[in-house]
Design an enzyme around this catalytic site. Structure first.
Site, PDB file in Angstrom:
ATOM      1  N   LYS A   1      29.025   4.836 -38.368  1.00 25.54           N
ATOM      2  CA  LYS A   1      29.248   6.269 -38.528  1.00 25.54           C
ATOM      3  C   LYS A   1      30.010   6.569 -39.823  1.00 25.54           C
ATOM      4  O   LYS A   1      29.647   7.460 -40.579  1.00 25.54           O
ATOM      5  CB  LYS A   1      30.025   6.831 -37.334  1.00 25.54           C
ATOM      6  CG  LYS A   1      29.900   8.342 -37.252  1.00 25.54           C
ATOM      7  CD  LYS A   1      31.065   8.982 -36.571  1.00 25.54           C
ATOM      8  CE  LYS A   1      32.229   9.055 -37.514  1.00 25.54           C
ATOM      9  NZ  LYS A   1      33.283   9.967 -37.149  1.00 25.54           N
TER      10      LYS A   1
ATOM     11  N   ASP B   1      28.671  11.620 -34.407  1.00 26.55           N
ATOM     12  CA  ASP B   1      29.982  11.620 -33.758  1.00 26.55           C
ATOM     13  C   ASP B   1      29.824  12.234 -32.373  1.00 26.55           C
ATOM     14  O   ASP B   1      28.701  12.485 -31.910  1.00 26.55           O
ATOM     15  CB  ASP B   1      31.017  12.365 -34.612  1.00 26.55           C
ATOM     16  CG  ASP B   1      30.830  13.877 -34.564  1.00 26.55           C
ATOM     17  OD1 ASP B   1      29.765  14.344 -34.086  1.00 26.55           O
ATOM     18  OD2 ASP B   1      31.748  14.601 -34.980  1.00 26.55           O
TER      19      ASP B   1
END
Ligand code: SF4
Length: 253
Positions: free
Chosen positions: A163, A181
């Site tokens: 991420k 997220d």
């Protein structure tokens, strides 16, 4: 001066109140449950997806992240610090930190102990301080003090997962990556746009369905939508731009 990513261009956020969020999901993906009920199994058509992203683009043509940074290095550090913390909390600490150290060389010279003092208001600050110092030393030793532009090299740095690499590639280098997220994970599942059991599944599903022309900004639009409109506990469906397209059976208008 630090780039302050403004929230003023959000799609009619209404309230500025923000839920606490784990912005760097743990390995294995500890995320908020996507929805109480499963969304309709009817998948979105290509035309509906293009319509949804056209609306996001019209409402907010140049969406920005909310982590303050000065350069790719400070962006990388800010994203590493944002794990299990809010962007506002990270920004509060990094304003003074980045004034003192905005390059790997300055951060390494600052040292772990002094770095800890700057970031002690952020959760997991001891581990994060260690990671940031090691990461800075590795950037100097292996990358000439520059932030690398490949996923592989980024993910090899301590504290940097998929991420974080996606955020840095997208914001610092303009790549059309999709960082998933907790907000993106929830919105993708709840709406039925790109269902998946893990962040990686959702990321790959989003990559498959989002038209190329929208990919660069897609993760910001989805984060902001999840953060300010499609809230985890009580989504503001009455203010939602895509309410007619959303498949969530509990949506309320
Ligand atoms: S209609 Fe409601 S549940 Fe669906 S995306 Fe909009 S805010 Fe979220």
């Amino acid at each position: 001066m630090a780039k302050k990513a403004s929230a003023s261009n959000l799609q009619k956020p209404g309230s500025r109140k923000r839920e606490a969020r784990p912005s760097q999901p743990a390995a294995g993906g500890r995320h908020a449950a996507p929805a109480r009920k499963s969304p309709s199994s009817r998948p979105w058509s290509a035309a509906e997806i293009a319509d949804a992203f056209s609306r996001f683009a019209k409402a907010n043509p140049e969406p920005k992240g909310e982590l303050e940074h000065i350069n790719p290095y400070t962006l990388l550090v800010a994203v590493v610090l944002s794990a299990q913390a809010t962007d506002a909390g990270v920004n509060k600490a990094t304003r003074a930190l980045f004034a003192a150290a905005d390059t790997p060389e300055k951060m390494a010279a600052l040292g772990e102990e002094r770095l800890r003092d700057f970031i002690k208001t952020i959760g997991l600050y001891r581990t994060k301080a260690k990671n940031v110092i090691t990461l800075s030393e590795q950037l100097i030793a292996r990358h000439g003090g520059q932030v690398p532009r490949t996923r592989e090299a980024l993910e090899a740095l301590p504290g940097v997962g998929r991420k974080t690499a996606n955020v840095v590639l997208n914001i610092a280098f303009g790549e059309p990556t999709l960082a998933v997220d907790t907000h993106v994970f929830r919105v993708a599942n709840r709406t039925g746009l790109a269902p998946g059991k893990t962040p990686l599944e959702v990321e790959l599903a989003l990559e498959r369905v989002i038209p190329e022309r929208f990919k660069h900004h897609a993760h910001h639009w989805l984060i902001l939508h999840g953060r300010y409109i499609c809230l985890a506990r009580k989504p503001s469906c009455a203010r939602c731009l895509i309410v007619d397209l959303c498949r969530w059976p509990d949506k309320s208008v």
